[in-house]
Design an enzyme around this catalytic site. Structure first.
Site, short mmCIF file in Angstrom:
data_model
loop_
_atom_site.label_atom_id
_atom_site.label_comp_id
_atom_site.label_asym_id
_atom_site.label_seq_id
_atom_site.Cartn_x
_atom_site.Cartn_y
_atom_site.Cartn_z
N CYS A 69 -1.17 -4.45 -8.09
CA CYS A 69 -2.46 -4.95 -7.63
C CYS A 69 -2.73 -6.34 -8.21
CB CYS A 69 -3.57 -3.96 -7.97
SG CYS A 69 -4.98 -4.14 -6.88
N HIS A 114 -1.78 0.77 -5.70
CA HIS A 114 -1.55 1.34 -7.04
C HIS A 114 -0.65 2.57 -6.93
CE1 HIS A 114 -4.70 -0.78 -9.42
NE2 HIS A 114 -5.26 -0.91 -8.23
N GLU A 159 0.80 4.19 -9.11
CA GLU A 159 0.70 5.13 -10.24
C GLU A 159 -0.16 6.36 -9.94
OE1 GLU A 159 -0.71 2.15 -10.07
OE2 GLU A 159 -2.57 1.99 -11.22
N1 GLN Z 1 -9.21 -7.96 -9.19
C1 GLN Z 1 -8.26 -7.83 -8.14
C2 GLN Z 1 -8.93 -7.50 -6.81
O1 GLN Z 1 -10.05 -7.08 -6.78
C3 GLN Z 1 -7.23 -6.79 -8.49
C4 GLN Z 1 -7.76 -5.42 -8.50
C5 GLN Z 1 -6.87 -4.42 -9.15
O2 GLN Z 1 -5.92 -4.79 -9.85
N2 GLN Z 1 -7.17 -3.14 -9.00
O3 GLN Z 1 -8.30 -7.63 -5.79
#
Ligand code: GLN
Length: 559
Positions: free
Chosen positions: A406, A533, A535
């Site tokens: 992300c 994500h 995970e």
């Molecule tokens: N801050 C970034 C976004 O909002 C990444 C978010 C994250 O890593 N969950 O896109």
């Protein structure tokens, strides 16, 4: 009577006493594993007595990681324990909070559903809690029409908290609604050790059980968390003072790995207690538990090490990255390596930072360079961003395996644009609104006024577009994969062509082809990042593919 599996929905209610952080979630999920090993279908509900509607707006540094579900629910991390232990897919309704219950009751009141009555905690809130538990317990498992036989309900917090009172009262009433033969109360407590001879002290447990009984709930089973196993003396004493049989006082002492918890409870007859209560037969062979036994042994036997540098924001609460740690652990078992995580505070990698300690700076770089692989996990806010970019640059230029998740993908893009394309001061508009090269931008559909539940959330499809990619291989040659999301920003779709021409390939995109999901750099052993994500879907015996790829590459096996 030979009812198989069971005749009516059974409920195991798990409460906690003395203090929080006892590992109640793991204990409750382990009970679920034992029930599953007897052939029962198990689901779970986590009750969080806080006023927030969900965990979405809560800081992971205060409360631990926000766990994301398929349906986009942003839940307490215990839901992750249940999904991983029970291998089920849960939804947002499996996490019940005070905020959700009150919103529901107040909404009904505004609609006029209460026909002029005074709306009160008892019976309206307590009824609504019971309805919620019954409804959710009976929901068919995701994508099937299979309804669970047993629902494990974990009550967060500690018995006696002001906030949990309506839930305790609801659960007290619930035993009459569903019948005492269908409900089993399990209380998890702490037995500390005091004094030079290390005597196990039972008084805190006695007090918390007295509190629970004063509220109308008598536990059927007491599980005692302690450093070493419970002495016979302590067991007898707890039985005597807490109104349970000695064989219903179980010991959950510290163990070398988490897979041993169900085994430990099983050895002490936990499943026998439940089968006597709920009237089901325990099969002679329980292959599921054999698997857990095997895993437990395997984890203890891992010898060859692999070290992964986690470059993030730390405040001492490692629960803020719980699923990432689990995913690394599962991948380490599958790649037969003993995992060593190097925690590196991203801001300590930065140069010229005011009041940065040169020794800490040097030590952070040394640890980063020694690691076999580098992981930049998800995150929000600008602290440590430049440090993460330096870590990604180091990984790219030194051919060190890199996994970005992300924010870790966005970081990789920023770094690449700055240092390969020469787009000076490239950035995400999250960190610099006036950047000359906005390579990561706010997604147009996301609200700017409301923070709760407004991100791009939950399971979405990613289409893998390159059969030569690492992604295609890692995901078993599947072109369509489904992973969970939680973000507000995305790689700027207008710049993709130039970035790809310079060698960073977006091998996975969403349905529209406009949103970048997976990136790779081809002339690198393993430079891999995902906007989603991965995970959140890891399982002990089925590690998440990107994590498996990282560990295999870091330990110089394949990929
Ligand atoms: N801050 C970034 C976004 O909002 C990444 C978010 C994250 O890593 N969950 O896109």
């Amino acid at each position: 009577m030979d009812l198989y599996p069971v005749d009516a929905m059974k409920y195991v209610i798990v409460s906690g006493g003395v203090l929080s952080g006892l590992g109640k979630g793991v204990t409750a999920s382990s009970i679920g594993v034992l029930l599953k090993s007897a052939g029962l279908n198990v689901t779970a509900i986590k009750i969080d007595p806080y006023l927030n509607s969900d965990a979405g707006t809560m800081s992971p540094f205060e409360h631990g990681e926000v766990f994301v579900l398929d349906d986009g629910g942003e839940a307490d991390l215990d839901l992750g324990n249940y999904e991983r232990f029970l291998d089920v897919t849960l939804g947002k309704d499996n996490n019940l909070t005070t905020g959700k219950i009150y919103s529901k009751v107040i909404e009904s009141e505004r609609r006029g559903d209460y026909l002029g009555k005074t709306v009160q905690v008892v019976p309206h809130i307590t009824d609504s809690i019971q309805d919620w538990i019954e409804d959710v317990a009976h929901l068919p498992e995701n994508g099937t029409n299979k309804i669970a036989d047993v629902c494990v309900v974990e009550l967060g917090g500690t018995v006696g908290d002001i906030e949990s009172a309506p839930f305790i009262e609801a659960l007290r009433q619930f035993q009459f609604r569903v019948g005492s033969e269908n409900i089993c109360f399990v209380h998890v407590s702490l037995v500390p050790v005091m004094g030079p001879v290390g005597e196990q002290k039972t008084k805190p447990t006695q007090h918390s059980v007295r509190e629970l009984r004063g509220l109308g709930i008598t536990p059927d089973v007491i599980i005692c968390r302690s450093k070493t196993s419970l002495t016979e003396d302590a067991r007898q004493k707890i039985a005597l003072f807490c109104h349970v049989k000695p064989n219903a006082v179980l010991s959950a002492s510290d163990v070398s790995n988490i897979y041993k918890v169900p085994l430990l409870l099983d050895q002490q007859g936990a499943l026998v207690l439940l089968s006597n209560k709920f009237k089901f037969k325990i099969p002679v062979n329980r292959p599921l538990l054999d698997n857990w036994r095997e895993m437990a042994i395997q984890v203890d036997d891992l010898e060859k090490e692999v070290s992964i540098a986690m470059v993030g924001k730390y405040t001492g609460l490692s629960d803020s990255y719980l699923s990432v740690i689990k995913a690394l652990n599962h991948a380490s078992i599958a790649s037969s390596r003993k995992l060593n995580i190097e925690w590196i505070e991203a801001s300590n990698l930065e140069n010229n930072v005011a009041n940065s300690d040169p020794e800490i700076h040097a030590d952070s770089w040394e640890r980063l360079k020694k690691a076999d692989g580098i992981l930049v996990p998800g995150g929000f806010g600008d602290r440590g961003i430049e440090g993460k970019i330096l870590a990604a640059e180091y990984a790219r230029t030194s051919s060190t395996p890199y996994l970005g998740i992300c924010l870790g993908l966005q970081i990789a893009v920023i770094e690449f644009c700055r240092n390969v394309l020469g787009w000076k001061d490239s950035n995400s508009t999250e960190f610099n609104d006036n950047t000359p090269y906005p390579v990561v931008i706010y997604m147009p559909e996301i609200s700017k006024t409301h923070l709760g539940g407004t991100m791009r959330l939950g399971s979405r499809r990613t289409i893998i577009n390159d059969e030569k990619s690492i992604a295609f291989k890692l995901y078993n040659e599947n072109k369509n994969i489904h992973e969970r999301h939680r973000h507000r920003y995305e790689v700027n779709p207008d710049l993709i062509e130039s970035i790809e021409e310079a060698g960073m390939k977006f091998v996975g995109k969403d349905d529209t082809g406009q949103r970048m999901e997976i990136l790779e750099i081809s002339d690198h052993p393993f430079f891999f990042a995902t906007q989603y994500h991965p995970e959140f879907k890891t399982r002990p015996t089925q590690p998440s593919p990107p994590f498996y790829g990282l560990l295999m590459a870091a330990s110089k096996q394949v990929y």
